[in-house]
Design a protein around this motif. Structure first.
Motif, mmCIF file in Angstrom:
data_model
loop_
_atom_site.group_PDB
_atom_site.id
_atom_site.type_symbol
_atom_site.label_atom_id
_atom_site.label_comp_id
_atom_site.label_asym_id
_atom_site.label_seq_id
_atom_site.Cartn_x
_atom_site.Cartn_y
_atom_site.Cartn_z
ATOM 1 N N GLY A 93 -4.918 -7.899 4.343
ATOM 2 C CA GLY A 93 -4.776 -6.814 3.374
ATOM 3 C C GLY A 93 -4.531 -5.477 4.048
ATOM 4 O O GLY A 93 -4.583 -5.367 5.278
ATOM 5 N N CYS A 94 -4.261 -4.455 3.220
ATOM 6 C CA CYS A 94 -4.007 -3.114 3.762
ATOM 7 C C CYS A 94 -5.299 -2.494 4.279
ATOM 8 O O CYS A 94 -5.275 -1.596 5.109
ATOM 9 C CB CYS A 94 -3.381 -2.224 2.692
ATOM 10 N N GLY A 95 -6.444 -2.972 3.755
ATOM 11 C CA GLY A 95 -7.739 -2.466 4.215
ATOM 12 C C GLY A 95 -8.179 -1.183 3.523
ATOM 13 O O GLY A 95 -9.263 -0.682 3.799
ATOM 14 N N ARG A 96 -7.348 -0.647 2.634
ATOM 15 C CA ARG A 96 -7.662 0.645 2.035
ATOM 16 C C ARG A 96 -7.790 0.600 0.517
ATOM 17 O O ARG A 96 -8.404 1.476 -0.071
ATOM 18 C CB ARG A 96 -6.571 1.659 2.393
ATOM 19 N N CYS A 97 -7.190 -0.379 -0.126
ATOM 20 C CA CYS A 97 -7.173 -0.378 -1.602
ATOM 21 C C CYS A 97 -8.496 -0.926 -2.155
ATOM 22 O O CYS A 97 -9.327 -1.452 -1.416
ATOM 23 C CB CYS A 97 -5.985 -1.181 -2.117
ATOM 24 N N CYS A 100 -9.097 -4.664 -1.266
ATOM 25 C CA CYS A 100 -9.525 -4.882 0.119
ATOM 26 C C CYS A 100 -10.980 -4.457 0.292
ATOM 27 O O CYS A 100 -11.770 -5.155 0.924
ATOM 28 C CB CYS A 100 -8.621 -4.122 1.080
ATOM 29 N N CYS A 108 -4.668 -7.831 -2.709
ATOM 30 C CA CYS A 108 -4.095 -6.556 -2.248
ATOM 31 C C CYS A 108 -2.597 -6.552 -2.550
ATOM 32 O O CYS A 108 -1.889 -7.493 -2.216
ATOM 33 C CB CYS A 108 -4.324 -6.415 -0.734
HETATM 34 ZN ZN ZN Z 1 -5.283 -3.584 0.190
#
Ligand code: ZN
Length: 253
Positions: A93-97, A100, A108
């Motif tokens: 995943g992007c790790g920020r949304c 995530c 994500c």
């Molecule tokens: Zn994400």
């Protein structure tokens, strides 16, 4: 290092590639096991069913159910150490949304799939985000860890959300690898498990894995038989792992 490519048209190439280098919050993993999934066959035939444009190039190393040993940490990587035995979860995943942050990396909107969008585990080494590494207990083999990431995790999550427990009668339609995991998880959660398939050997395997009853839907009406086995009420939970429209309808019925 050696790596495998499926360039399409049922070809399998073993190629030489430079060893990958772990970037920020990533780790380098020496591969010890990498499972073959039915979806890998779609790359083999040149028509990937997962992933974006990159997956269609035939230049991405497949293998989205890998396990191995962490050998090097990239800058800022934490949670694992060199020497750790890990399985690698496939959704990056992007790790920020919000998804995530809640741990649902597969939801994500910018997720990438290991082995389809980015290089996977069919190689000597794999680079993956540290957060995707799942530490394996000593008693779990690399092979078990590898297949666990996909079918066991999927079934565990689904059955947890469906509230499968000792009070549940669960029907699992289609005893391929995913359905077999459905039987195992259902029994582990204490349910009465009924396996449904058209193949005799698959039903025999379901029995071996602990299924309480087997229904041969090639020879009998699955819905009617399930009603019969439940005093007319039908099962509490039905999970289709076949992808077959007939089984999906029977599960809904
Ligand atoms: Zn994400």
């Amino acid at each position: 290092m050696k790596a495998v490519l499926f360039p399409g048209n049922k070809r399998v190439d073993v190629i030489d590639r430079p060893n990958p280098v772990p970037g920020v919050e990533e780790v380098l993993i020496k591969m010890r096991a990498s499972a073959l999934c039915r979806s890998d066959m779609s790359i083999y035939y040149g028509k990937p069913v997962v992933g974006g444009e990159a997956a269609k190039t035939g230049l991405i190393v497949p293998g989205h159910e890998p396990a191995g040993e962490v050998v090097k940490l990239g800058p800022g990587a934490s949670g694992v150490q060199p020497g750790d035995r890990v399985a690698v979860y496939l959704a990056i995943g992007c790790g920020r949304c919000q998804w995530c942050h809640r741990g649902y990396r597969m939801l994500c909107p910018r997720w990438k799939c290991l082995g389809f969008d980015v290089d996977g585990g069919d190689a000597d080494y794999l680079v993956a985000p540290a957060v995707n590494c799942l530490k394996l207990p000593e008693e779990l083999s690399f092979e078990a860890g590898a297949v666990m990431t996909d079918m066991i995790g999927t079934q565990y999550s689904a059955q947890k959300r469906l509230g499968v427990s000792g009070a549940t009668t669960l029907a699992v339609f289609g005893i391929g690898p995913m359905g077999a995991a459905g039987v195992l998880i259902g029994k582990a959660r204490g349910a009465r498990v009924i396996a449904v398939d058209v193949l005799e050997d698959r039903l025999a395997m379901a029995k071996e894995l602990g299924a309480d009853e087997m229904v041969d839907s090639g020879n009998e009406d699955a819905t009617a038989r399930l009603r019969e086995l439940t005093q007319g009420t039908g099962v509490d939970v039905a999970i289709d792992c076949s992808g077959n429209a007939k089984a999906q309808n029977a599960a809904l019925d």
